[in-house]
Design an enzyme around this catalytic site. Structure first.
Site, PDB file in Angstrom:
ATOM      1  N   CYS A 166     -35.692 -14.088 -61.444  1.00 45.23           N
ATOM      2  CA  CYS A 166     -36.494 -15.192 -60.910  1.00 45.23           C
ATOM      3  C   CYS A 166     -37.542 -14.543 -60.018  1.00 45.23           C
ATOM      4  O   CYS A 166     -37.216 -13.657 -59.215  1.00 45.23           O
ATOM      5  CB  CYS A 166     -35.618 -16.136 -60.100  1.00 45.23           C
ATOM      6  SG  CYS A 166     -36.549 -17.352 -59.132  1.00 45.23           S
ATOM      7  N   THR A 167     -38.792 -14.987 -60.151  1.00 47.84           N
ATOM      8  CA  THR A 167     -39.867 -14.286 -59.439  1.00 47.84           C
ATOM      9  C   THR A 167     -39.846 -14.530 -57.925  1.00 47.84           C
ATOM     10  O   THR A 167     -40.543 -13.847 -57.175  1.00 47.84           O
ATOM     11  CB  THR A 167     -41.239 -14.669 -60.009  1.00 47.84           C
ATOM     12  OG1 THR A 167     -41.350 -16.101 -60.021  1.00 47.84           O
ATOM     13  CG2 THR A 167     -41.407 -14.131 -61.405  1.00 47.84           C
ATOM     14  N   HIS A 168     -39.078 -15.494 -57.472  1.00 46.32           N
ATOM     15  CA  HIS A 168     -38.910 -15.664 -56.019  1.00 46.32           C
ATOM     16  C   HIS A 168     -38.005 -14.567 -55.441  1.00 46.32           C
ATOM     17  O   HIS A 168     -38.132 -14.212 -54.269  1.00 46.32           O
ATOM     18  CB  HIS A 168     -38.275 -17.020 -55.692  1.00 46.32           C
ATOM     19  CG  HIS A 168     -39.218 -18.188 -55.750  1.00 46.32           C
ATOM     20  ND1 HIS A 168     -39.675 -18.709 -56.934  1.00 46.32           N
ATOM     21  CD2 HIS A 168     -39.775 -18.935 -54.763  1.00 46.32           C
ATOM     22  CE1 HIS A 168     -40.482 -19.741 -56.674  1.00 46.32           C
ATOM     23  NE2 HIS A 168     -40.553 -19.898 -55.362  1.00 46.32           N
ATOM     24  N   ASP A 204     -46.788 -20.307 -61.336  1.00 46.53           N
ATOM     25  CA  ASP A 204     -45.360 -20.368 -60.985  1.00 46.53           C
ATOM     26  C   ASP A 204     -45.059 -21.753 -60.401  1.00 46.53           C
ATOM     27  O   ASP A 204     -45.978 -22.495 -60.058  1.00 46.53           O
ATOM     28  CB  ASP A 204     -45.010 -19.281 -59.952  1.00 46.53           C
ATOM     29  CG  ASP A 204     -43.537 -19.333 -59.537  1.00 46.53           C
ATOM     30  OD1 ASP A 204     -42.667 -19.435 -60.427  1.00 46.53           O
ATOM     31  OD2 ASP A 204     -43.247 -19.295 -58.327  1.00 46.53           O
ATOM     32  N   CYS A 220     -43.073 -17.123 -63.967  1.00 42.67           N
ATOM     33  CA  CYS A 220     -41.896 -17.925 -63.630  1.00 42.67           C
ATOM     34  C   CYS A 220     -40.918 -17.848 -64.794  1.00 42.67           C
ATOM     35  O   CYS A 220     -41.254 -18.281 -65.912  1.00 42.67           O
ATOM     36  CB  CYS A 220     -42.355 -19.369 -63.415  1.00 42.67           C
ATOM     37  SG  CYS A 220     -41.023 -20.532 -63.097  1.00 42.67           S
ATOM     38  N   ASN A 221     -39.763 -17.278 -64.557  1.00 40.96           N
ATOM     39  CA  ASN A 221     -38.763 -17.153 -65.637  1.00 40.96           C
ATOM     40  C   ASN A 221     -38.316 -18.530 -66.128  1.00 40.96           C
ATOM     41  O   ASN A 221     -38.113 -18.744 -67.321  1.00 40.96           O
ATOM     42  CB  ASN A 221     -37.524 -16.421 -65.123  1.00 40.96           C
ATOM     43  CG  ASN A 221     -37.817 -14.985 -64.759  1.00 40.96           C
ATOM     44  OD1 ASN A 221     -37.551 -14.080 -65.528  1.00 40.96           O
ATOM     45  ND2 ASN A 221     -38.378 -14.758 -63.584  1.00 40.96           N
ATOM     46  N   THR A 222     -38.181 -19.459 -65.174  1.00 45.57           N
ATOM     47  CA  THR A 222     -37.669 -20.786 -65.534  1.00 45.57           C
ATOM     48  C   THR A 222     -38.650 -21.510 -66.458  1.00 45.57           C
ATOM     49  O   THR A 222     -38.257 -22.064 -67.486  1.00 45.57           O
ATOM     50  CB  THR A 222     -37.419 -21.602 -64.242  1.00 45.57           C
ATOM     51  OG1 THR A 222     -36.626 -20.800 -63.359  1.00 45.57           O
ATOM     52  CG2 THR A 222     -36.711 -22.885 -64.535  1.00 45.57           C
TER      53      THR A 222
HETATM   54  N1  DGL Z   1     -39.897 -18.545 -59.666  1.00 45.44           N
HETATM   55  C1  DGL Z   1     -39.217 -19.216 -60.665  1.00 45.44           C
HETATM   56  C2  DGL Z   1     -38.526 -18.318 -61.678  1.00 45.44           C
HETATM   57  O1  DGL Z   1     -38.953 -17.218 -61.883  1.00 45.44           O
HETATM   58  C3  DGL Z   1     -38.563 -20.536 -60.495  1.00 45.44           C
HETATM   59  C4  DGL Z   1     -37.963 -20.937 -59.220  1.00 45.44           C
HETATM   60  C5  DGL Z   1     -37.699 -22.417 -59.178  1.00 45.44           C
HETATM   61  O2  DGL Z   1     -38.656 -23.161 -59.108  1.00 45.44           O
HETATM   62  O3  DGL Z   1     -36.510 -22.793 -59.232  1.00 45.44           O
HETATM   63  O4  DGL Z   1     -37.577 -18.701 -62.303  1.00 45.44           O
END
Ligand code: DGL
Length: 257
Positions: free
Chosen positions: A184-186, A10, A73-75
């Site tokens: 988003c995984t956060h 991630d 990480c989706n991004t």
């Molecule tokens: N955790 C990430 C996601 O799932 C990205 C967060 C980031 O770095 O902006 O998209």
């Protein structure tokens, strides 16, 4: 049978929400977690930049001899998953996409919201998925402003977090949606605040962590690379940032168990 580790990557600490699901679902598998940290957040960056970070990250995990990579990480998935699969065609690489499909299948009101980073929401992959599953369904795209920064600062349990969540989520009350997708995984680290704001509204929160862990379990079976029964798993944490950040990843992971 294969005792090697699964790599999880991630931009930072967020992928630990996926790591936690993997610990539950495939509990005898060893895991190597790489939280970039140096280039986080990815959300406002260009596709080219993110692809470069993702290539370096997976390269690093491949050096660790992983048997599979989960892009937690989706991004990074929306930016780079195709490039990663072209570069390592023989290794299973699992990506994470906002759970638009289950939300569209489950909505009763015909209106859903997807919370994600700016990059994910404007990516071709997201637009394609939305076009495919959301015909006739209205999809509100909402950026979780400051959410990633809050989780990176370990500030989930502070007034700053509460306020940021209220600012983003309150406008959704009364918007006619009945599902909110955490894309988003956060964001799962702020789930308690999100659910508190939504409580009593009839709006459900949908997250992809568990579905991804199920997919990993299925792929381990399919490629015949499961760790043997009774394997004692090991856990390793890596970063492109400094040792202090690496220790933070490790500490947060331990707190999740
Ligand atoms: N955790 C990430 C996601 O799932 C990205 C967060 C980031 O770095 O902006 O998209």
């Amino acid at each position: 049978m294969d005792c090697r580790s699964i790599g999880v990557y991630d931009s930072g600490l967020g992928g630990l929400s996926v790591w936690r699901e993997l610990r539950h679902r495939v509990s005898n598998e060893s895991l190597i977690y790489l939280g970039d940290g140096k280039n986080c957040p990815y959300g406002g960056r260009t596709r080219e930049q993110i692809t470069g970070f993702a290539l370096s990250a997976v390269e690093r995990l491949v050096k660790e001899d992983v048997k599979m990579v989960v892009v937690g990480c989706n991004t990074a998935t929306t930016a780079a998953i195709e490039t990663l699969r072209e570069r390592w065609p023989d290794m299973p690489i699992v990506g994470l996409e906002p759970a638009v499909k289950p939300a569209c299948l489950a909505t009763q009101t015909g209106r859903i919201a997807v919370l994600a980073t700016e990059h994910s929401l404007s990516s071709d992959m997201f637009l394609r998925t939305a076009r495919h599953y959301a015909s006739g369904i209205e999809v509100l795209k909402v950026v979780g402003r400051d959410f990633v920064e809050i989780v990176e600062a370990n500030a989930e349990h502070t007034p700053r977090a509460e306020m940021a969540v209220r600012r983003v989520i309150e406008p959704l009350l009364g918007s006619g949606i009945d599902k909110v997708v955490l894309g988003c995984t956060h964001y799962p680290f702020l789930r308690e605040h999100i659910e508190r704001v939504l409580s009593g509204s009839g709006i459900d929160v949908i997250d992809s962590g568990e579905a991804v862990a199920r997919r990993v379990e299925w792929l381990l079976e399919r490629y015949d690379i499961k760790a043997p029964e009774g394997n004692t798993p090991t856990f390793k944490f890596l970063t492109f940032a400094d040792e202090e950040y690496r220790k933070r990843i490790e500490y947060k992971a331990k707190q999740l168990l």
